[in-house]
Design a protein around this motif. Structure first.
Motif, PDB file in Angstrom:
ATOM      1  N   GLU A   3     -24.129 -36.144 -21.186  1.00  0.00           N
ATOM      2  CA  GLU A   3     -24.227 -37.161 -20.157  1.00  0.00           C
ATOM      3  C   GLU A   3     -22.836 -37.427 -19.589  1.00  0.00           C
ATOM      4  OE1 GLU A   3     -27.143 -40.967 -19.947  1.00  0.00           O
ATOM      5  OE2 GLU A   3     -25.494 -41.136 -21.380  1.00  0.00           O
ATOM      6  N   ASN A  16     -27.485 -36.672 -17.059  1.00  0.00           N
ATOM      7  CA  ASN A  16     -27.519 -35.642 -18.093  1.00  0.00           C
ATOM      8  C   ASN A  16     -27.649 -34.298 -17.380  1.00  0.00           C
ATOM      9  OD1 ASN A  16     -28.676 -33.689 -20.069  1.00  0.00           O
ATOM     10  ND2 ASN A  16     -28.648 -35.463 -21.437  1.00  0.00           N
ATOM     11  N   THR A  27     -31.088 -39.812 -15.523  1.00  0.00           N
ATOM     12  CA  THR A  27     -29.981 -40.619 -15.020  1.00  0.00           C
ATOM     13  C   THR A  27     -30.130 -42.065 -15.464  1.00  0.00           C
ATOM     14  OG1 THR A  27     -31.099 -41.171 -12.944  1.00  0.00           O
ATOM     15  CG2 THR A  27     -29.806 -39.146 -12.975  1.00  0.00           C
TER      16      THR A  27
END
Length: 656
Positions: free
Chosen positions: A275, A328, A334
C-alpha cells in the motif's frame, strides 16, 4: 674421266654388279622432308582449330582493328604470369586475367594508363624534371588526392552523424522543453567554486547511498544501511535513485546517471502487494521518471512512468473523482488515512497530481491521466469555498469539507503551488487555473497573512475563523511561489515584494538557531519570533523549501543576499548534517551539537541539492519560461494543455 682405282660416289658393286647408291639416298631425304612438312601443317591446323577465336558472323575488319587497339601491348608482349591466374602488366600492376576478359573494363584500364602517362609527361614538361622524378611527384600528388578523398569521407560521415544528432534533438525537443537542461556555468570563478562544492555534496550523498543502501528507498548514513518510510509501504522501490536521476543529469554526472538508468531498466519492479501513498508516489516516482525522460529523451523513463501512473488510477474511482490517499498496487483497493478528518482526502495530495498527469497524457497520447486531474480541478473550482479559502480536508464521496483548517504549510501547501504551475505549464494559456490561483492568494492575503511585532511578515494558519500564529518550514516555499506568480497578476510589484518578505522571515528562522538551520515549524507568540517553541517542532530533516524560495528570489531580483544565504545553508549542512556515510537530519536545531536522526531523505538529492546548484548557476540552466518544477523539484517542460478532444498523432488515437 674416273680416276683409276676410284669409283663414283653414287656407284658401288654388289656381287660384282655396279649399284647407284646416290639416287637411293636422295629419295630417303625427300621422304623425310615431305613427312616434316605434313607434320608441320597438321600441327598448324590443330592449333588453329583449338586456339583461334570463333569469329564467325561477328568479326569485321573495323572490329578486329578496334579489338587490337583495346588489347594494347599485352596482345603482342604478354605480362609476366604469376600464380593464381594473375599477370603483372608492363607497369608492374597485377591483373587477374579471369576478370580482365571484359573488353570494356580492359579499355577503361588502358584509358587510365594512357591518361596517367599523359599526366606524367605534362607534369614532367612543366617541372622540367626527368621522368623518374616526375613519377615520384605524381605518386605523391596521387597520395595527397587519396588523403583528400579519405578526409572528404570522414567529413561526410561527420555531417551524417551531426544530422542524426540534430534529428534526435528535434524529436527530443518535441517531447521536452529542449533548452537549458545542462550547462549554466557561472562567469564568476568564486560562484563556480560554490557550485562545484554543491556538486561534490551530491556525489557524496549518491556514492554513500550506492555503497550502503543500493536499491533501498533511502539511506541511514550513520547505521550505513537501507531505510524505508511508511509512505513507501513494504516494497523496495529505489526511491532515492528515481528521485536523484534528474539532479544527476543536470549536474552532468553522466556515469552516475547511467548507473541509475540501468537500475531502473533491470531492477525497478513496481509490483507486489503493498500500500503506497498516491501523492508521494506521484511526485517522486511519476514525476522523477517523467523528468528524466524530458531531460534525456530516453523512452524507458516514459514507459516506466506510464506503468506506475496506471497503478494509481484506482484511487480516482470515487463519486467526486477526488482520489483517495492510499492505493494497494496489487489489488487496486484504496482508502484514506485513518487520522484524516472523517475519512477525508487531503488538499495538498489531491491537488498535486496535475503537472505529472497532464504531461504524461501529452507524451503518451493516453487522455485518461489528463481527464482525471482536470476533473479534480473542475470540481474544486465549482465547489463553494468558505471565505474563499480551501480547507485541508474534503470527503471524496460527498464532496463536503471536513475540519475547517486552512494552511499554506503541511496538508495544504502544494495545492496552491499547482494552481499557479498549471497555468505556467500550459504556456500561460490556461485562464481557469490562473483565476483559481489569484482568487486563492487574495483570500490568503485577507485572512492569513500577518506581521509580527518585530516586522516579520508570515502566513499563519486559519482554524475555524481564528489564526494560529505559526508557520511551517513546508510553508516557506510560498515566498518563491508569490514571486513566480507576480508576472500575470494585477499587481506584480506587490507580489514580488511579498515573496521577498516571506524569504526574509524564513531566513530569520534559520539565522536564529544555533545550527543556522531552520526548524520544522516556528511561531510568533508573545516574545517569540520565527523560533520553534515545542520540542516536536525543533527538528530539521534536510528540507528544501527555504532554499526553493531563495532560488526564485535570486532569479527574479539578482540580489546577492540570496546567494549569501544559500551559502550559509551549505556551510551549516556540512557542519551539522554531513557524515562519512552521507547526510542526516538533526533533532534540535537550537543545540550546538545536535543529535542526528540517521536518515538521508530522498528529497535531499531531488530538491535541496538541486536548488542549491541552480542558485549558483547561470539562468540559462532550466530557464523558467521553458521549464516548470513540480513540488519535488522535478523539472517538466512547458507545453500545450492536453484536452480530451485535442488532435494527437494517428498512432496515439487508439489510446484516447
Amino acid at each position: 674421266m674416273p680416276v683409276p682405282g676410284m669409283l663414283p660416289s653414287y656407284q658401288r658393286y654388289v656381287n660384282g654388279v655396279p649399284v647407284s647408291v646416290g639416287r637411293k639416298s636422295l629419295r630417303m631425304r625427300e621422304k623425310y622432308i615431305i613427312l616434316l612438312v605434313f607434320l608441320t601443317f597438321g600441327m598448324v591446323c590443330f592449333g588453329a582449330f583449338f586456339f583461334l577465336p570463333d569469329l564467325r558472323d561477328r568479326v569485321t575488319v573495323s572490329e578486329m582493328r578496334r579489338h587490337i587497339q583495346m588489347g594494347g601491348a599485352e596482345i603482342f608482349v604478354p605480362g609476366k604470369e604469376s600464380p593464381g591466374g594473375l599477370q603483372v602488366d608492363n607497369h608492374g600492376d597485377i591483373i587477374d586475367v579471369h576478370k580482365v576478359q571484359d573488353k570494356g573494363r580492359l579499355g577503361v584500364k588502358i584509358a587510365e594508363d594512357v591518361a596517367r602517362q599523359k599526366a606524367i609527361d605534362e607534369l614532367s614538361n612543366k617541372l622540367k624534371l626527368p621522368k623518374d622524378d616526375t613519377l615520384k611527384v605524381k605518386d605523391a600528388i596521387d597520395q595527397d588526392k587519396e588523403k583528400l578523398k579519405e578526409q572528404e569521407k570522414v567529413k561526410e560521415m561527420e555531417i551524417q552523424v551531426e544530422r542524426q544528432r540534430e534529428a534526435k534533438d528535434k524529436v527530443h525537443r518535441e517531447h521536452s522543453g529542449g533548452e537549458g537542461t545542462r550547462g549554466g556555468e557561472p562567469a564568476d570563478p568564486a560562484v563556480k567554486v560554490k557550485r562545484d562544492k554543491v556538486k561534490e555534496m551530491m556525489k557524496h550523498a549518491w556514492d554513500s547511498y550506492k555503497k550502503y543502501a543500493w536499491g533501498s528507498n533511502e539511506l541511514r548514513p550513520i547505521s550505513k544501511q537501507g531505510h524505508s518510510a511508511s509512505i513507501f509501504g513494504t516494497s523496495t522501490l529505489g526511491a532515492t535513485i528515481i528521485d536523484a536521476l534528474d539532479t544527476l543529469y543536470i549536474m552532468e554526472m553522466d556515469e552516475e546517471f547511467k548507473i541509475g538508468r540501468d537500475w531502473v531498466a533491470t531492477d525497478f519492479k513496481f509490483e507486489g502487494s503493498t500500500e503506497l501513498s498516491v501523492f508521494e508516489t506521484n511526485i517522486r516516482f511519476v514525476g522523477g521518471l517523467l523528468s528524466a525522460y524530458a531531460l534525456s529523451g530516453d523512452k524507458l523513463f516514459k514507459d516506466k512512468a506510464n506503468h506506475v501512473a496506471e497503478k494509481l488510477l484506482p484511487a480516482f474511482n470515487t463519486p467526486t473523482g477526488l482520489p483517495h490517499s492510499m492505493v494497494n498496487i496489487k489489488t487496486g483497493s484504496t482508502r484514506n488515512w485513518g487520522w484524516a478528518s472523517g475519512g477525508s482526502s487531503i488538499l495538498s495530495e489531491l491537488g498535486s497530481m496535475h503537472l505529472e498527469f497532464d504531461y504524461l497524457s501529452n507524451v503518451t497520447g493516453n487522455g485518461i491521466f489528463a481527464e482525471k486531474v482536470y476533473r479534480i480541478r473542475d470540481f474544486m473550482n465549482q465547489i463553494e469555498k468558505p471565505n474563499g479559502l480551501y480547507p485541508n480536508y474534503i470527503n471524496p464521496k460527498t464532496g463536503k469539507w471536513g475540519q475547517h483548517h486552512v494552511a499554506i504549510g503541511a496538508l495544504g501547501d502544494s495545492f496552491y503551488e499547482y494552481l499557479l504551475k498549471m497555468w505556467i505549464q500550459s504556456g500561460k494559456t490556461d485562464p481557469v487555473s490562473r483565476k483559481m490561483y489569484d482568487d486563492a492568494v487574495s483570500a490568503i492575503e485577507t485572512h492569513m497573512i500577518k506581521v509580527s511585532p518585530g516586522g516579520l511578515k508570515y502566513v499563519s494558519e486559519y482554524k475555524s475563523g481564528r489564526n494560529e500564529l505559526k508557520m511551517d518550514h513546508l510553508g516557506c516555499f510560498c515566498g518563491g511561489m508569490f514571486a513566480l506568480g507576480a508576472e500575470g497578476s494585477a499587481e506584480p510589484e506587490k507580489y514580488l515584494q511579498l515573496g521577498q518578505d516571506i524569504a526574509n522571515t524564513c531566513h530569520e528562522s534559520y539565522d536564529r538557531s544555533a545550527t543556522k538551520l531552520g526548524p520544522e515549524a516556528f511561531r510568533f507568540d508573545g516574545n517569540t519570533e520565527a523560533k520553534a517553541v515545542r520540542q516536536n517542532e525543533k527538528y530539521y530533516i534536510l528540507r528544501p523549501e527555504v532554499l526553493e524560495t531563495y532560488f526564485y528570489m535570486w532569479r527574479f531580483t539578482k540580489e546577492q543576499k540570496y546567494r549569501d544565504w544559500a551559502w550559509e545553508a551549505v556551510q551549516a549542512l556540512e557542519t551539522h548534517c554531513r557524515t562519512d556515510g552521507g547526510y542526516t537530519g538533526i533533532r534540535d536545531v537550537y543545540q550546538v551539537n545536535p543529535q542526528k536522526d540517521d536518515v538521508q531523505q530522498s528529497f535531499f538529492l531531488a530538491e535541496t541539492l538541486k536548488y542549491l546548484y541552480l542558485i549558483f548557476s547561470d539562468d540559462s540552466l532550466l530557464p523558467l519560461d521553458k521549464w516548470v518544477l513540480n513540488t519535488e523539484a522535478h523539472p517538466l517542460p512547458v507545453h500545450r494543455v492536453f484536452k480530451k478532444n485535442a488532435t494527437v498523432t494517428e498512432n496515439d488515437e487508439k489510446h484516447l
